[in-house]
Design an enzyme around this catalytic site. Structure first.
Site, PDB file in Angstrom:
ATOM      1  N   GLY A   9       0.880  -1.125   0.050  1.00  0.00           N
ATOM      2  CA  GLY A   9      -0.228  -0.188  -0.130  1.00  0.00           C
ATOM      3  C   GLY A   9       0.867   1.281   0.180  1.00  0.00           C
ATOM      4  O   GLY A   9       2.022   1.094  -0.427  1.00  0.00           O
TER       5      GLY A   9
ATOM      6  N   ARG B  34       1.688  -4.357  12.188  1.00  0.00           N
ATOM      7  CA  ARG B  34       1.051  -4.852  13.398  1.00  0.00           C
ATOM      8  C   ARG B  34       1.629  -5.871  14.040  1.00  0.00           C
ATOM      9  O   ARG B  34       1.851  -6.964  12.998  1.00  0.00           O
ATOM     10  CB  ARG B  34      -0.309  -4.697  13.246  1.00  0.00           C
ATOM     11  CG  ARG B  34      -1.200  -3.636  13.290  1.00  0.00           C
ATOM     12  CD  ARG B  34      -1.168  -2.697  14.644  1.00  0.00           C
ATOM     13  NE  ARG B  34      -1.961  -1.392  14.405  1.00  0.00           N
ATOM     14  CZ  ARG B  34      -1.506  -0.336  14.278  1.00  0.00           C
ATOM     15  NH1 ARG B  34      -0.258  -0.239  13.898  1.00  0.00           N
ATOM     16  NH2 ARG B  34      -2.164   0.747  14.287  1.00  0.00           N
TER      17      ARG B  34
ATOM     18  N   ASP C 139       9.088  -3.524  15.199  1.00  0.00           N
ATOM     19  CA  ASP C 139       8.697  -2.268  15.752  1.00  0.00           C
ATOM     20  C   ASP C 139       7.155  -2.355  16.494  1.00  0.00           C
ATOM     21  O   ASP C 139       6.985  -1.473  17.417  1.00  0.00           O
ATOM     22  CB  ASP C 139       8.684  -1.279  14.771  1.00  0.00           C
ATOM     23  CG  ASP C 139       8.262   0.218  15.072  1.00  0.00           C
ATOM     24  OD1 ASP C 139       8.769   0.478  16.261  1.00  0.00           O
ATOM     25  OD2 ASP C 139       7.332   0.871  14.551  1.00  0.00           O
TER      26      ASP C 139
ATOM     27  N   GLU D 202       1.413  -5.325  22.847  1.00  0.00           N
ATOM     28  CA  GLU D 202       2.214  -3.983  23.244  1.00  0.00           C
ATOM     29  C   GLU D 202       1.605  -3.482  24.676  1.00  0.00           C
ATOM     30  O   GLU D 202       0.423  -3.479  24.595  1.00  0.00           O
ATOM     31  CB  GLU D 202       2.218  -2.879  22.249  1.00  0.00           C
ATOM     32  CG  GLU D 202       2.859  -3.388  21.107  1.00  0.00           C
ATOM     33  CD  GLU D 202       2.686  -2.559  19.780  1.00  0.00           C
ATOM     34  OE1 GLU D 202       2.338  -1.364  19.833  1.00  0.00           O
ATOM     35  OE2 GLU D 202       3.416  -2.959  18.577  1.00  0.00           O
TER      36      GLU D 202
ATOM     37  N   HIS E 145       7.500   0.635  19.307  1.00  0.00           N
ATOM     38  CA  HIS E 145       6.328   1.027  18.355  1.00  0.00           C
ATOM     39  C   HIS E 145       6.814   2.598  18.366  1.00  0.00           C
ATOM     40  O   HIS E 145       5.913   3.439  18.385  1.00  0.00           O
ATOM     41  CB  HIS E 145       5.312   0.719  18.748  1.00  0.00           C
ATOM     42  CG  HIS E 145       4.093   0.902  17.660  1.00  0.00           C
ATOM     43  ND1 HIS E 145       3.021   0.136  17.726  1.00  0.00           N
ATOM     44  CD2 HIS E 145       3.951   1.596  16.705  1.00  0.00           C
ATOM     45  CE1 HIS E 145       2.117   0.503  16.827  1.00  0.00           C
ATOM     46  NE2 HIS E 145       2.695   1.652  16.024  1.00  0.00           N
ATOM     47  N   VAL E 146       7.837   2.887  17.413  1.00  0.00           N
ATOM     48  CA  VAL E 146       8.359   4.202  17.036  1.00  0.00           C
ATOM     49  C   VAL E 146       8.099   4.640  15.578  1.00  0.00           C
ATOM     50  O   VAL E 146       8.695   5.770  15.141  1.00  0.00           O
ATOM     51  CB  VAL E 146       9.955   4.306  17.698  1.00  0.00           C
ATOM     52  CG1 VAL E 146       9.904   4.511  19.133  1.00  0.00           C
ATOM     53  CG2 VAL E 146      10.841   3.404  16.800  1.00  0.00           C
ATOM     54  N   GLY E 147       7.446   3.962  14.761  1.00  0.00           N
ATOM     55  CA  GLY E 147       7.587   4.000  13.345  1.00  0.00           C
ATOM     56  C   GLY E 147       7.195   5.421  12.915  1.00  0.00           C
ATOM     57  O   GLY E 147       7.724   5.996  12.269  1.00  0.00           O
TER      58      GLY E 147
HETATM   59  C1  8YV Z   1       1.321   5.462  16.066  1.00  0.00           C
HETATM   60  C2  8YV Z   1       0.862   3.718  14.246  1.00  0.00           C
HETATM   61  O1  8YV Z   1       2.429   4.851  16.791  1.00  0.00           O
HETATM   62  O2  8YV Z   1      -0.653   5.047  12.784  1.00  0.00           O
HETATM   63  C3  8YV Z   1      -0.373   4.062  13.381  1.00  0.00           C
HETATM   64  O3  8YV Z   1      -1.371   3.191  13.034  1.00  0.00           O
HETATM   65  O4  8YV Z   1       0.786   2.544  14.629  1.00  0.00           O
HETATM   66  C4  8YV Z   1       1.466   4.538  14.602  1.00  0.00           C
HETATM   67  O5  8YV Z   1       1.884   5.596  13.742  1.00  0.00           O
HETATM   68  C5  8YV Z   1       0.130   4.922  16.541  1.00  0.00           C
HETATM   69  O6  8YV Z   1      -1.094   5.440  15.697  1.00  0.00           O
HETATM   70  C6  8YV Z   1      -0.032   6.065  17.809  1.00  0.00           C
HETATM   71  O7  8YV Z   1      -1.149   5.739  18.748  1.00  0.00           O
END
Ligand code: 8YV
Length: 343
Positions: free
Chosen positions: A176, A255, A279, A284, A302-304
């Site tokens: 995507g 995810r 990540d 989590e 989870h720092v993406g």
């Molecule tokens: C954020 C994410 O950490 O956008 C998403 O789906 O997983 C990340 O960008 C999250 O949304 C923050 O709660």
């Protein structure tokens, strides 16, 4: 009353500060923790309620549920069908984040409740994270950093040699927005790119694999960039990981639910996989502790999308969606448009 077809809208540009503020009779409800500045704005400028997480929640919903017309939440928390049932006048669920797998979109669609997310604004940062994680995992940089800090270099000499990134074969699950940005970056590294989606993308320059297993068996590195939710639950199961094999690496910036984490952990420990850069996790912030002592695994919390600029853009787009809904009954970047404005 606004009628709108359920649609996946293309995002509009972000940047302008919201100019509309809620003045109607309905209330905005914050569900789950949000970026502190967003939570502050919701409380100060929108007089938003905050859903309690303790035993006072049923009484709170009995007292305020009827008045709520818009929820602001994130992919971390979302809105399930039970909460939706307690909010009979809900018109929109506005997500901070691109992922909305914790929200029951089917139930929302049935009730005519709109759902929005924050696509595009985080694509670059998540793709950058995937690349950083991939390089770190294959080249062992985090492990090498720990080695230096522990004073081992002078005592023990050089660290073991690692795997070359440039020119490797990479399979992307979920081509995507984010998957494509990852593929484009890897093209600059001379990588051979293939992908698996539910359907082949007509005209794509990248090779299509009809199944996750087929993809995994033909690449050195498997990158997960697919959305979470029922459709992708453990799509990368034990057999896919076994097809990736002892020389294969897994990178996940999507995810944790997309992977069988138990099988992943076992294969990483037993040598059934060469390494993983993760990540995201199934539960989590809990990460399987069996991964902690493995130097072939890079673990991120989870720092993406976690840069100042991107989180600010996500916040602005979240408020843009909320403002548009409160002013007109539609959403700017809708996953599903609301069927009607509730008041
Ligand atoms: C954020 C994410 O950490 O956008 C998403 O789906 O997983 C990340 O960008 C999250 O949304 C923050 O709660």
């Amino acid at each position: 009353m606004v009628n709108a077809q359920a649609t996946t809208a293309e995002p509009k540009s972000v940047g302008a500060q919201p100019t509309t503020r809620f003045t109607g009779n309905g209330k905005v409800l914050q569900v789950g923790p949000l970026k502190p500045s967003l939570a502050q704005t919701l409380s100060a400028d929108y007089d938003a309620l905050l859903l309690p997480v303790d035993e006072s929640r049923p009484a709170f919903l009995a007292a305020h549920g009827d008045s709520v017309t818009a929820v602001v939440t994130s992919g971390r928390t979302g809105v399930d069908a039970a909460l939706m049932a307690d909010l009979p006048n809900l018109g929109a669920i506005v997500h901070f984040g691109v992922g909305y797998d914790t929200t029951d979109v089917e139930a929302a669609t049935e009730k005519g409740v709109g759902v929005s997310n924050t696509p595009d604004v985080l694509t670059d940062c998540v793709a950058d994270t995937a690349l950083g994680l991939l390089i770190d995992t294959l080249r062992g940089f985090s492990a090498a950093d720990r080695y230096v800090r522990a004073g081992r270099w002078p005592r023990e000499g050089n660290v073991p040699l690692t795997r070359k990134v440039s020119g490797s074969r990479v399979g992307i699950i979920g081509l995507g927005r984010i998957g494509t940005a990852i593929a484009d970056r890897l093209t600059g590294f001379g990588c051979d790119i293939a992908y698996h989606n539910r359907r082949e993308i007509p005209g794509s320059q990248y090779r299509y694999a009809a199944s996750a297993t087929e993809l995994a068996s033909s690449v050195d590195i498997l990158v997960i960039a697919a959305s979470g939710g029922k459709g992708t639950q453990q799509l990368v199961d034990r057999s896919v990981l076994e097809a990736l094999g002892p020389q294969g690496f897994l990178i996940n910036v999507a995810r944790g639910s997309v992977v069988d984490e138990v099988a992943l952990t076992e294969l990483l420990r037993s040598g059934g996989l060469a390494g993983a850069g993760l990540d995201v996790f199934a539960d989590e912030p809990n990460v399987p502790t069996e991964l902690f002592d493995l130097d072939n695994v890079v673990l991120l919390p989870h720092v993406g999308s976690g840069t100042t600029a991107t989180r600010a853009a996500m916040e602005a787009l979240t408020l843009q969606n909320l403002d548009e809904f409160l002013a007109t009954g539609t959403l700017t970047t809708a996953v599903v448009q609301p069927k009607a404005v509730k008041s």
